[in-house]
Structure formats: structure tokens, C-alpha cells
Design a protein around this motif. Structure first.
Motif: not given
Length: 69
Positions: A51-68
Motif C-alpha cells: 500500500a505504501l509503495a502504491k501511494l508513493d507511485y500515485v503521488m509521484k505520478r501526480g506531480q507536475g499535473k495541474p489540479p483537477g
């Protein structure tokens, strides 16, 4: 509770659903949430790490994207 690599508190919740265990990881500052399932008789530590690895992946994937988006 755990600490995120980039900082911030991570909340971990375990829920038993029949023969399965659901693990929810929530990064408190960003409210980013992920969940994983596994056998209830399996290793809780392994599910927690997954779960922690998945959370890390999701958070890194979301960096640099505009909100929403």
C-alpha cells in the motif's frame, strides 16, 4: 502511522472483508488515498508495504499535473 518520503503523515487502516484484508493508505497533507487487497491470513506487513509503495507511485505520478486533472 508512517512518514512519507517527501514529508507528511501517512495513515494506515486495515479492514477485514470476508476472506480478504483491505489496507488503506492516506497521505494526510494531500488527502491522497490508495487501497490494496490481499488474503486475510497473509502478512499484514507485506500488504502495508504494498500500500505504501502504491501511494508513493500515485503521488509521484501526480506531480507536475495541474489540479483537477
Amino acid at each position: 502511522m508512517a512518514q512519507a518520503a517527501g514529508g507528511g503523515e501517512i495513515l494506515i487502516e486495515f479492514k477485514r472483508i470476508g476472506n480478504y484484508l483491505k489496507v488503506i493508505a492516506l497521505h494526510a497533507p494531500t488527502l491522497t488515498e490508495v487501497s490494496v487487497f490481499g488474503p486475510a491470513v497473509g502478512s499484514k506487513e507485506l500488504l502495508k508495504r504494498t500500500a505504501l509503495a502504491k501511494l508513493d507511485y500515485v503521488m509521484k505520478r501526480g506531480q507536475g499535473k495541474p489540479p483537477g486533472k
